[in-house]
Design a protein around this motif. Structure first.
Motif, PDB file in Angstrom:
ATOM      1  N   TYR A   1      41.120  41.416  34.333  1.00  8.74           N
ATOM      2  CA  TYR A   1      39.713  40.714  34.674  1.00  8.74           C
ATOM      3  C   TYR A   1      40.286  39.417  34.996  1.00  8.74           C
TER       4      TYR A   1
ATOM      5  N   LEU B   1      41.915  37.971  42.923  1.00  3.62           N
ATOM      6  CA  LEU B   1      40.887  37.979  42.142  1.00  3.62           C
ATOM      7  C   LEU B   1      40.148  36.746  41.631  1.00  3.62           C
TER       8      LEU B   1
ATOM      9  N   ILE C   1      39.652  44.811  37.942  1.00  4.21           N
ATOM     10  CA  ILE C   1      40.262  45.845  38.659  1.00  4.21           C
ATOM     11  C   ILE C   1      40.892  46.786  37.432  1.00  4.21           C
TER      12      ILE C   1
ATOM     13  N   PHE D   1      37.109  48.080  41.586  1.00  3.75           N
ATOM     14  CA  PHE D   1      36.998  46.607  41.340  1.00  3.75           C
ATOM     15  C   PHE D   1      35.322  46.718  41.176  1.00  3.75           C
TER      16      PHE D   1
END
Length: 334
Positions: free
Chosen positions: A194, A228, A233, A272
């Motif tokens: 994360y 990200l 994910i 995701f």
């Protein structure tokens, strides 16, 4: 916790000139795997001792590899076991994903996981009669959470949260960092990730998704690069953890309906979501469902985005990618 199923290789780029602010990096071992956490903190605090205490407490709740954990005591039918917040969160998420995936994700496969040699128990000789007998007490409808206690319809029912607990542990550590008013960080535990915010220089946190090459020991070349921000994910694949039985390869993902490891052309599923527990649990369910059923599932669940690598009829890698990933995922070979 489960041993590492796969590796997401980090590609982290830092600017050392931005306000002289350096990233703080902590890493170590937890849940039978490793963790790597990077964050920016104006107070320059070392939060590793508190993080490791959180991870240790987490294991005491949901690790099947610790005989005294809450989940192990429930599986062995000890009396008067009171569950904690970690266990409750895992149980409730498991129930949600079990329903959404029509049973493709089911944590009561634990006896089968052990029988196939993918859990803490001793691997057994696989016979159809044995598998059929175990399937009688596999099914999430056979177990309930009432208040702070678990109630089973059959004492042989046993739970395994290892397919998604690492993802939840990422969320737990992230919540801790939020409580410390850390606004830019990336948390990786056993490959589940994360990332919050952006680095002080404005760059995204960047990770890689591996090619699904059979490899139990080391990292694989990258298939894709991911940017990200405020996103989790988790990748589930059949190329890290498998066994060979009579010359045939069996991956660690057990189909709750058949009792056997899944066999389809889906090689890895990267999912995701806003929370890593959702990414991790649904990645497992998708890998069990296979490509075509997963496409239908993902259309019904726009809160999830997915990058699926599968093998075509000629054995070549192909990718199915949901539309929401176009701006953050690129081919590593471009």
């Amino acid at each position: 916790m489960r041993t590492i199923l796969f590796t997401i290789s980090f590609i982290l780029f830092y600017s050392v000139s931005y306000a002289q602010q350096e990233p703080i990096k902590v890493e170590g071992n937890a849940q039978g795997t490793t963790y790597h956490i990077t964050y920016f903190d104006k107070q320059n605090r070392n939060l590793q001792p508190e993080i490791e205490k959180i991870l240790a407490d987490f294991d005491q709740s949901v690790s099947t590899y610790i005989p005294t954990s809450i989940i192990s005591r429930i599986n062995s039918n000890q009396k008067n076991v009171i569950v904690d917040k970690y266990f409750k969160a895992c149980f409730n998420k498991a129930k949600e994903v079990w329903k959404n995936t029509n049973g493709a994700f089911d944590p009561t496969v634990y006896p089968l996981v052990n029988a196939w040699g993918f859990g803490p128990g001793k691997k057994q000789k696989i016979e159809k009669e044995k598998i059929d007998s175990m399937l009688q007490f596999v099914g999430f409808q056979l177990i309930k959470l009432k208040g702070n206690r678990i109630v089973k319809k059959d004492p042989r029912v046993a739970l395994d949260f290892n397919a998604f607990a690492q993802g939840y542990s990422v969320d737990v550590v992230s919540e801790f960092l939020n409580s410390k008013e850390i606004t830019a960080y990336i948390v990786e535990i056993g490959g589940e990730v994360y990332a919050k915010g952006q680095k002080p220089d404005g760059k995204y946190w960047t990770i890689g998704i591996e090619k699904p090459i059979d490899n139990k020991e080391s990292g694989n070349p990258l298939k894709a690069i991911v940017k990200l921000k405020n996103l989790a994910i988790a990748t589930s694949g059949n190329y890290r953890r498998f066994t060979i039985e009579d010359g045939a390869k069996y991956a660690h993902h057990i189909d709750p309906k058949t009792g056997y490891p899944t066999k389809n052309n889906l090689l890895s599923a990267s999912v995701f979501a806003k929370e890593c527990i959702s990414s991790d649990a649904n990645a497992t369910g998708i890998l069990v469902m296979g490509l075509e059923k997963s496409k239908v599932f993902l259309q019904k669940h726009p809160e999830l985005q997915a990058y699926l690598i599968y093998s075509d009829d000629k054995g070549n890698y192909q990718v199915y990618e949901t539309t929401g990933l176009k701006s953050i995922v690129s081919d590593a070979e471009e």
